[in-house]
Design a protein around this motif. Structure first.
Motif, PDB file in Angstrom:
ATOM      1  N   LEU A 185      82.205   5.716  19.495  1.00 34.37           N
ATOM      2  CA  LEU A 185      81.824   5.799  20.906  1.00 34.37           C
ATOM      3  C   LEU A 185      82.532   4.729  21.738  1.00 34.37           C
ATOM      4  CD1 LEU A 185      78.007   6.568  20.634  1.00 34.37           C
ATOM      5  CD2 LEU A 185      79.788   8.078  21.537  1.00 34.37           C
ATOM      6  N   LYS A 186      82.652   3.537  21.187  1.00 32.75           N
ATOM      7  CA  LYS A 186      83.348   2.454  21.892  1.00 32.75           C
ATOM      8  C   LYS A 186      84.831   2.802  22.069  1.00 32.75           C
ATOM      9  CE  LYS A 186      83.592  -2.543  21.887  1.00 32.75           C
ATOM     10  NZ  LYS A 186      83.139  -3.773  21.260  1.00 32.75           N
ATOM     11  N   PHE A 237      79.255   1.840  31.136  1.00 30.07           N
ATOM     12  CA  PHE A 237      80.222   2.932  31.197  1.00 30.07           C
ATOM     13  C   PHE A 237      79.588   4.106  31.933  1.00 30.07           C
ATOM     14  CE2 PHE A 237      81.837   6.868  29.194  1.00 30.07           C
ATOM     15  CZ  PHE A 237      83.150   6.775  29.605  1.00 30.07           C
ATOM     16  N   ARG A 238      80.317   4.714  32.841  1.00 27.99           N
ATOM     17  CA  ARG A 238      79.802   5.845  33.608  1.00 27.99           C
ATOM     18  C   ARG A 238      80.678   7.074  33.346  1.00 27.99           C
ATOM     19  NH1 ARG A 238      75.573   3.466  35.542  1.00 27.99           N
ATOM     20  NH2 ARG A 238      75.762   1.748  36.991  1.00 27.99           N
ATOM     21  N   PHE A 239      80.056   8.089  32.818  1.00 26.17           N
ATOM     22  CA  PHE A 239      80.751   9.361  32.605  1.00 26.17           C
ATOM     23  C   PHE A 239      80.751  10.120  33.922  1.00 26.17           C
ATOM     24  CE2 PHE A 239      81.193  13.774  31.450  1.00 26.17           C
ATOM     25  CZ  PHE A 239      82.138  13.736  30.448  1.00 26.17           C
ATOM     26  N   LEU A 274      88.720   7.304  27.324  1.00 25.82           N
ATOM     27  CA  LEU A 274      88.334   8.032  28.527  1.00 25.82           C
ATOM     28  C   LEU A 274      88.688   7.247  29.794  1.00 25.82           C
ATOM     29  CD1 LEU A 274      84.906   9.633  27.563  1.00 25.82           C
ATOM     30  CD2 LEU A 274      87.071  10.811  28.015  1.00 25.82           C
ATOM     31  N   LYS A 275      88.547   5.938  29.762  1.00 28.70           N
ATOM     32  CA  LYS A 275      88.934   5.124  30.918  1.00 28.70           C
ATOM     33  C   LYS A 275      90.427   5.266  31.206  1.00 28.70           C
ATOM     34  CE  LYS A 275      85.453   1.465  30.765  1.00 28.70           C
ATOM     35  NZ  LYS A 275      85.232   0.021  30.583  1.00 28.70           N
ATOM     36  N   LYS A 290      85.175   5.501  24.693  1.00 25.35           N
ATOM     37  CA  LYS A 290      85.008   4.948  26.042  1.00 25.35           C
ATOM     38  C   LYS A 290      86.342   4.405  26.564  1.00 25.35           C
ATOM     39  CE  LYS A 290      83.114   0.816  26.857  1.00 25.35           C
ATOM     40  NZ  LYS A 290      82.117  -0.257  27.061  1.00 25.35           N
ATOM     41  N   GLN A 291      87.048   3.650  25.759  1.00 21.28           N
ATOM     42  CA  GLN A 291      88.337   3.093  26.175  1.00 21.28           C
ATOM     43  C   GLN A 291      89.354   4.196  26.452  1.00 21.28           C
ATOM     44  OE1 GLN A 291      88.719  -0.056  26.997  1.00 21.28           O
ATOM     45  NE2 GLN A 291      86.562  -0.250  26.461  1.00 21.28           N
TER      46      GLN A 291
END
Length: 132
Positions: free
Chosen positions: A87-88, A51-53, A94-95, A91-92
């Motif tokens: 966090l997982k 994952f890339r922020f 944010l995508k 991540k979803q």
């Protein structure tokens, strides 16, 4: 005179031993040569891509609200797994948020590459010193 110098040479034995091998000649960017990219199409794409922020996200006013909403959603588990699961989940979210707000990064890059190619072509076709 315009000539294409960028080539990839292989022999028959190499082709037989590398059946899934593909190559593509890319558009030139910084050099007067076109880069050639090769890959093996038989190798599956990994599912665990990191994952890339994106730094650009920090400048958007709704990022904080997305993070807070995701983090404050209830989750019932032992504390250490709660952090990992939150966090997982974040991540979803944010995508999804990134694609809705910023669109496809690959599409943006393609548009910019096309614009750059048009500028380079315009400069090549203009023999005057002002075109350089």
């Amino acid at each position: 005179m315009l000539q294409k110098l960028d080539r990839m040479l292989v022999n028959q034995e190499w082709q037989q031993g590398n059946v899934g091998w593909r190559s593509k000649i890319l558009t030139r960017k910084l050099s007067d040569h076109n880069p050639i990219v090769d890959w093996n199409s038989c190798i599956p794409k990994p599912h665990n891509i990191p994952f890339r922020f994106r730094k650009a996200w920090t400048h958007h006013e709704s990022l904080k609200a997305v993070v807070e909403a995701s983090w404050n959603e209830p989750l019932y588990d032992v504390p250490i797994r709660k952090v990992v699961k939150k966090l997982k989940r974040l991540k979803q979210k944010l995508k999804i948020w990134s694609s809705e707000i910023f669109g496809s990064q690959a599409q943006h890059i393609k548009v910019l590459e096309d614009e750059l190619e048009q500028i380079i072509k315009a400069q090549e076709s203009d023999p005057s010193p002002e075109g350089i």
